[in-house]
Design an enzyme around this catalytic site. Sequence first.
Site, mmCIF file in Angstrom:
data_model
loop_
_atom_site.group_PDB
_atom_site.id
_atom_site.type_symbol
_atom_site.label_atom_id
_atom_site.label_comp_id
_atom_site.label_asym_id
_atom_site.label_seq_id
_atom_site.Cartn_x
_atom_site.Cartn_y
_atom_site.Cartn_z
ATOM 1 N N TYR A 180 1.491 11.297 12.614
ATOM 2 C CA TYR A 180 2.263 12.356 11.945
ATOM 3 C C TYR A 180 1.509 12.778 10.693
ATOM 4 O O TYR A 180 0.420 12.249 10.416
ATOM 5 C CB TYR A 180 3.690 11.884 11.632
ATOM 6 C CG TYR A 180 3.812 10.513 10.998
ATOM 7 C CD1 TYR A 180 3.465 10.286 9.678
ATOM 8 C CD2 TYR A 180 4.306 9.429 11.741
ATOM 9 C CE1 TYR A 180 3.602 9.034 9.101
ATOM 10 C CE2 TYR A 180 4.445 8.173 11.169
ATOM 11 C CZ TYR A 180 4.085 7.974 9.846
ATOM 12 O OH TYR A 180 4.213 6.733 9.287
ATOM 13 N N ASP A 181 2.096 13.725 9.962
ATOM 14 C CA ASP A 181 1.406 14.340 8.815
ATOM 15 C C ASP A 181 0.126 15.051 9.252
ATOM 16 O O ASP A 181 -0.831 15.161 8.488
ATOM 17 C CB ASP A 181 1.091 13.314 7.699
ATOM 18 C CG ASP A 181 2.359 12.808 7.020
ATOM 19 O OD1 ASP A 181 3.395 13.494 7.130
ATOM 20 O OD2 ASP A 181 2.307 11.747 6.382
ATOM 21 N N TRP A 192 9.233 5.877 10.216
ATOM 22 C CA TRP A 192 9.269 6.080 8.774
ATOM 23 C C TRP A 192 10.285 7.193 8.546
ATOM 24 O O TRP A 192 9.967 8.336 8.859
ATOM 25 C CB TRP A 192 7.888 6.493 8.233
ATOM 26 C CG TRP A 192 7.983 6.668 6.764
ATOM 27 C CD1 TRP A 192 8.411 7.772 6.086
ATOM 28 C CD2 TRP A 192 7.695 5.678 5.773
ATOM 29 N NE1 TRP A 192 8.425 7.534 4.754
ATOM 30 C CE2 TRP A 192 7.990 6.263 4.527
ATOM 31 C CE3 TRP A 192 7.243 4.346 5.815
ATOM 32 C CZ2 TRP A 192 7.838 5.557 3.322
ATOM 33 C CZ3 TRP A 192 7.085 3.665 4.624
ATOM 34 C CH2 TRP A 192 7.370 4.275 3.403
ATOM 35 N N GLY A 213 0.815 -1.211 0.000
ATOM 36 C CA GLY A 213 0.000 0.000 0.000
ATOM 37 C C GLY A 213 0.844 1.254 0.000
ATOM 38 O O GLY A 213 1.689 1.455 -0.860
ATOM 39 N N GLY A 214 0.594 2.123 0.976
ATOM 40 C CA GLY A 214 1.264 3.423 1.022
ATOM 41 C C GLY A 214 0.417 4.476 0.325
ATOM 42 O O GLY A 214 -0.581 4.167 -0.327
ATOM 43 N N TRP A 215 0.832 5.713 0.481
ATOM 44 C CA TRP A 215 0.045 6.835 -0.025
ATOM 45 C C TRP A 215 -0.203 6.738 -1.527
ATOM 46 O O TRP A 215 -1.317 6.909 -2.009
ATOM 47 C CB TRP A 215 0.744 8.155 0.312
ATOM 48 C CG TRP A 215 -0.022 9.342 -0.155
ATOM 49 C CD1 TRP A 215 0.219 10.084 -1.282
ATOM 50 C CD2 TRP A 215 -1.193 9.906 0.452
ATOM 51 N NE1 TRP A 215 -0.726 11.081 -1.393
ATOM 52 C CE2 TRP A 215 -1.601 10.993 -0.346
ATOM 53 C CE3 TRP A 215 -1.942 9.591 1.605
ATOM 54 C CZ2 TRP A 215 -2.723 11.775 -0.036
ATOM 55 C CZ3 TRP A 215 -3.051 10.365 1.905
ATOM 56 C CH2 TRP A 215 -3.422 11.446 1.087
ATOM 57 N N MET A 238 0.279 6.001 12.655
ATOM 58 C CA MET A 238 0.953 7.101 11.952
ATOM 59 C C MET A 238 0.530 8.428 12.592
ATOM 60 O O MET A 238 -0.285 9.171 12.039
ATOM 61 C CB MET A 238 0.605 7.060 10.455
ATOM 62 C CG MET A 238 1.096 5.778 9.777
ATOM 63 S SD MET A 238 0.786 5.755 7.991
ATOM 64 C CE MET A 238 -0.924 5.250 7.971
ATOM 65 N N GLU A 295 -4.253 3.467 2.819
ATOM 66 C CA GLU A 295 -4.426 4.865 3.241
ATOM 67 C C GLU A 295 -5.529 5.516 2.405
ATOM 68 O O GLU A 295 -5.294 5.875 1.264
ATOM 69 C CB GLU A 295 -3.116 5.624 3.074
ATOM 70 C CG GLU A 295 -2.023 5.087 3.984
ATOM 71 C CD GLU A 295 -0.739 5.891 3.958
ATOM 72 O OE1 GLU A 295 -0.741 7.052 3.522
ATOM 73 O OE2 GLU A 295 0.275 5.357 4.377
ATOM 74 N N TYR A 296 -6.742 5.592 2.977
ATOM 75 C CA TYR A 296 -7.237 5.033 4.227
ATOM 76 C C TYR A 296 -8.626 4.465 3.943
ATOM 77 O O TYR A 296 -9.336 4.986 3.078
ATOM 78 C CB TYR A 296 -7.409 6.132 5.297
ATOM 79 C CG TYR A 296 -6.121 6.862 5.610
ATOM 80 C CD1 TYR A 296 -5.263 6.404 6.610
ATOM 81 C CD2 TYR A 296 -5.790 8.008 4.897
ATOM 82 C CE1 TYR A 296 -4.090 7.092 6.908
ATOM 83 C CE2 TYR A 296 -4.603 8.680 5.193
ATOM 84 C CZ TYR A 296 -3.766 8.216 6.198
ATOM 85 O OH TYR A 296 -2.616 8.882 6.469
#
Length: 390
Positions: A216-217, A365, A106-108, A214, A149-150
């Site tokens: 963060y962001d 990360w 996955g990932g963004w 996560m 995500e997500y």
Amino acid sequence: MKQLMLTSSLFVLICSSISAVSGGNVFCYFASWTTYRPGNGKFDVSNIDPSLCTHISFAFVGVGENATVRIIDPWESNEDYGPKGFEHLVGLKQQNPNLKVLLSMGGWNEGSSKFSQVARNPELRKRLALNVLAFLKQWKFDGFDLDWEYPGFRDGSNPAIDRDDYTALMSDLRDVLAPEGYILSGAVSGAINRIEISYDIPALNKLMDYINIMVYDFHGSFDPYVGHVSPLYASSLDSSHGDNVTYNVASGIQYWLDNGADPSKINLGIVTYGRSFTLADESKTELYAPIQGGGKEGPYTRQEGILGYNEICELHSDWTYVWDDEQKVPHRISGNQWVGYEDVRSITYKTDYAISKNLGGMMVWAFDNDDFRGICGDKYPLMNVLQKIR
Ligand SMILES: *[C@@H]1O[C@H](CO)[C@@H](O)[C@H](O)[C@H]1NC(C)=O
Ligand SMILES: *[C@@H]1O[C@H](CO)[C@@H](O)[C@H](O)[C@H]1NC(C)=O
């Protein structure tokens, strides 16, 4: 009798996978594409110090046609003529025999819609689980990490049903992976207004070995104003800005805990990159000050609005350092440039927070934006702080 033995050996296997859950985790992500960075930014498996982590996960593979595991970049992952990321990452276990190496999907950039489609179809869910199992076996990974995500967010997602479908997907993965001793984890959001839509926490808590949050962001140049990528606590300035008061590590972690997550399963996520801004007015540098856009790109990360810790320490140590004592995080300012990031001091606060909450550990990360070459001092200054939780 045969049935009984089978059941009891399954029981032992399931217990052994559950016993993989203990405190002291340092769960690290390896971002495989960093091998394309220029100069001192170039990062590959040979730059990893495997003693820094209890778990390392390869990022990323994607979801392919018919619920297959899609290798996103064969050159960096598995081709003979490339850096052979899978093989070399798993090979780090020779240097650290206690290390577990996982595969992240996955990932963004992978987006939400393919996951949503697979997760809503029981047949495709099971097929994905079986394809993942075969893939882990083929490359000798120790487990699987789902990074959708997500659920319920972004193009092609389905806010009404993704939440339950995500649980169903985790359940099918667990049914297939746990009996064979494979670890199952996931990277999940730490923003309360997302968590409510994406996750059934009590159900997931039963299925996942690790919940990598996560936290963060929370802020970045996707907003029209200045904010820190990952404040530990709220700023007094947040209280007049709606839900921003919940956009911090402590609020996100506490929400997961209060809603049924076992602390020992939680790994608190930190980033080694900062998020940067070009201020609209150099004299307005406080949180929520208006911006023109992202900060200028750095030579390694090469993306507006992002600067690695390594880029900041190598190139911008002359920028004015400001410590926000409410949020317990630093930023640096120079002219119209503003970057919020993590340093040894802020990560020490976060690790101490995780210890005080009896969390399973820390997640990071990623390797590649720490000072992994030791250009500014000792190698891996940020990831070294995490070791105090082990
Ligand atoms: C999808 O995968 C299944 C199981 O691996 C296989 O039996 C089926 O033929 C595949 N379908 C297509 C359209 O490729
Ligand atoms: C955060 O604050 C900004 C600026 O006041 C506001 O526009 C935004 O809606 C707030 N975000 C949330 C999630 O409340």
